[in-house]
Design an enzyme around this catalytic site. Structure first.
Site, PDB file in Angstrom:
ATOM      1  N   GLU A 115       2.217  16.805  -0.367  1.00  0.00           N
ATOM      2  CA  GLU A 115       1.721  16.916  -1.742  1.00  0.00           C
ATOM      3  C   GLU A 115       0.282  17.413  -1.537  1.00  0.00           C
ATOM      4  O   GLU A 115      -0.152  18.278  -2.575  1.00  0.00           O
ATOM      5  CB  GLU A 115       1.446  15.392  -1.925  1.00  0.00           C
ATOM      6  CG  GLU A 115       2.421  14.648  -2.620  1.00  0.00           C
ATOM      7  CD  GLU A 115       2.864  15.135  -3.998  1.00  0.00           C
ATOM      8  OE1 GLU A 115       2.687  16.274  -4.217  1.00  0.00           O
ATOM      9  OE2 GLU A 115       2.963  14.325  -4.733  1.00  0.00           O
ATOM     10  N   THR A 172      -1.321  20.751 -11.021  1.00  0.00           N
ATOM     11  CA  THR A 172      -2.074  19.609 -10.568  1.00  0.00           C
ATOM     12  C   THR A 172      -3.234  19.663 -10.189  1.00  0.00           C
ATOM     13  O   THR A 172      -4.417  19.242 -10.627  1.00  0.00           O
ATOM     14  CB  THR A 172      -1.315  18.674  -9.647  1.00  0.00           C
ATOM     15  OG1 THR A 172       0.151  18.357 -10.129  1.00  0.00           O
ATOM     16  CG2 THR A 172      -1.909  17.478  -9.266  1.00  0.00           C
TER      17      THR A 172
HETATM   18  N1  HSE Z   1      -2.078  11.114  -9.607  1.00  0.00           N
HETATM   19  C1  HSE Z   1      -1.952  12.535  -9.597  1.00  0.00           C
HETATM   20  C2  HSE Z   1      -2.769  13.062 -10.708  1.00  0.00           C
HETATM   21  C3  HSE Z   1      -0.489  12.858  -9.931  1.00  0.00           C
HETATM   22  O1  HSE Z   1      -2.707  12.736 -11.815  1.00  0.00           O
HETATM   23  O2  HSE Z   1      -3.532  14.229 -10.419  1.00  0.00           O
HETATM   24  C4  HSE Z   1       0.217  14.102 -10.105  1.00  0.00           C
HETATM   25  O3  HSE Z   1       1.519  14.305 -10.265  1.00  0.00           O
END
Ligand code: HSE
Length: 305
Positions: A128, A180
């Site tokens: 990630e 993201t």
């Molecule tokens: N928790 C993360 C965000 C998830 O909201 O940035 C990304 O898929």
């Protein structure tokens, strides 16, 4: 090449509206397919899809996760991975997490299971990091464990599976890309105490509602006063989609992970399909390509085929 194994790694919905970086659930569909073989050394990635993801292990989610695993492996080995992505990268339903989760589960199997679930989540979080610059586990944990998961702590890891009543998830995927990393950069680094109190009330309410099977409590806890007001600006038609979904009987919903996908939870399949139809009708007026689908919760996580 000694052995090989093939897994299906599911899409996931992270945050579940109020639980930024701490809540997530696994979907039955879509799933990525990964076939992994043991080799003598190194990591070789073969993409069997059209996404052209990087092949260098350090720049690839699968590579990042497996390199972290190999660092803690005593055996002198490597892996060859054939990756067929069905979950579109940048869609907001855990594409990178599916790759990382599938890779570590399959590799652990080939190594005869030396690592715990917590170890595997830790390795997959390194994947990630390659994708988004942050080691968040809220997609990884449900992809690996199935069901709804709560990250009580990331460092050190403390992950709890949350029992949930039957829920049906309607997903809208507008065909735009939100990275993201960008969706994280725009968030405020500090929040007001009064907002924090509203938010943790909702997180606790959602977890209690899931565990009690109290759909009303789930519904009124699906509120985010911190992240959604900022990120929703990146998603055309977000407010409209939410309004028509709630009018059609959805319990609630919001941005899936960092978007652009939007998810809505319903109590039953008939309602989830009606919500899908209402979203299709509303979104058709926007001049943006989109896909929708309905899925149940996947209680198994990554599975071998
Ligand atoms: N928790 C993360 C965000 C998830 O909201 O940035 C990304 O898929």
């Amino acid at each position: 090449m000694l052995e090989e194994v093939t897994v299906l790694a599911p899409a996931t919905v992270a945050n579940l509206v109020c639980g930024f970086d701490i809540l997530g659930l696994a979907l039955e569909e879509p799933c990525d397919k990964l076939t992994i073989r043991k080799t003598r050394r190194g990591i070789r990635i073969i993409n069997l899809d059209g996404y052209n993801l990087p092949l260098e292990p350090e720049k690839n989610v699968i590579g990042g996760a497996l390199l972290a695993m190999l660092e803690e492996t005593r055996e002198e080995i490597g892996f060859e991975i054939e990756s067929t992505k069905v979950i579109k990268p940048g869609s907001g339903i855990g594409s990178s997490a599916a790759s990382a989760a599938g890779a570590v589960i399959a590799a652990n199997h080939l190594l005869k299971q030396p690592f715990s679930t917590s170890d595997l989540i830790r390795f997959a979080m390194c994947g990630e990091q390659v994708a988004s610059g942050a080691k968040h586990a809220d997609n990884i944990a449900p992809a690996i464990m199935g069901g709804v998961t709560l990250i009580r702590s990331s460092f050190p890891l403390d992950i709890i599976g949350i029992p949930a009543p039957p829920l049906f998830v309607t997903i809208l995927h507008p065909q735009i890309e939100i990275k993201t990393s960008n969706a994280r950069e725009i968030l405020k680094k500090e929040i007001l105490l009064k907002d924090a109190a509203i938010q943790w009330g909702n997180v606790a309410g959602l977890v209690a509602g899931l565990m009690k099977g109290d759909y009303e409590l789930i519904s009124r806890s699906l509120v985010d006063v911190i992240v959604e007001p900022i990120r929703s600006i990146l998603i055309p038609g977000f407010d409209l989609v939410k309004t028509v979904s709630l009018e059609t009987g959805a319990l609630g919903g919001g941005i899936s992970g960092s978007g652009p996908s939007v998810f809505m939870l319903s109590h039953d399949l008939v309602t989830a399909r009606k919500v899908e139809a209402a979203i299709i009708q509303a979104y058709s007026g926007l001049n943006i390509d989109f896909h929708t689908h309905v899925s149940t919760i996947n209680n198994q996580g990554v599975r071998f085929i």
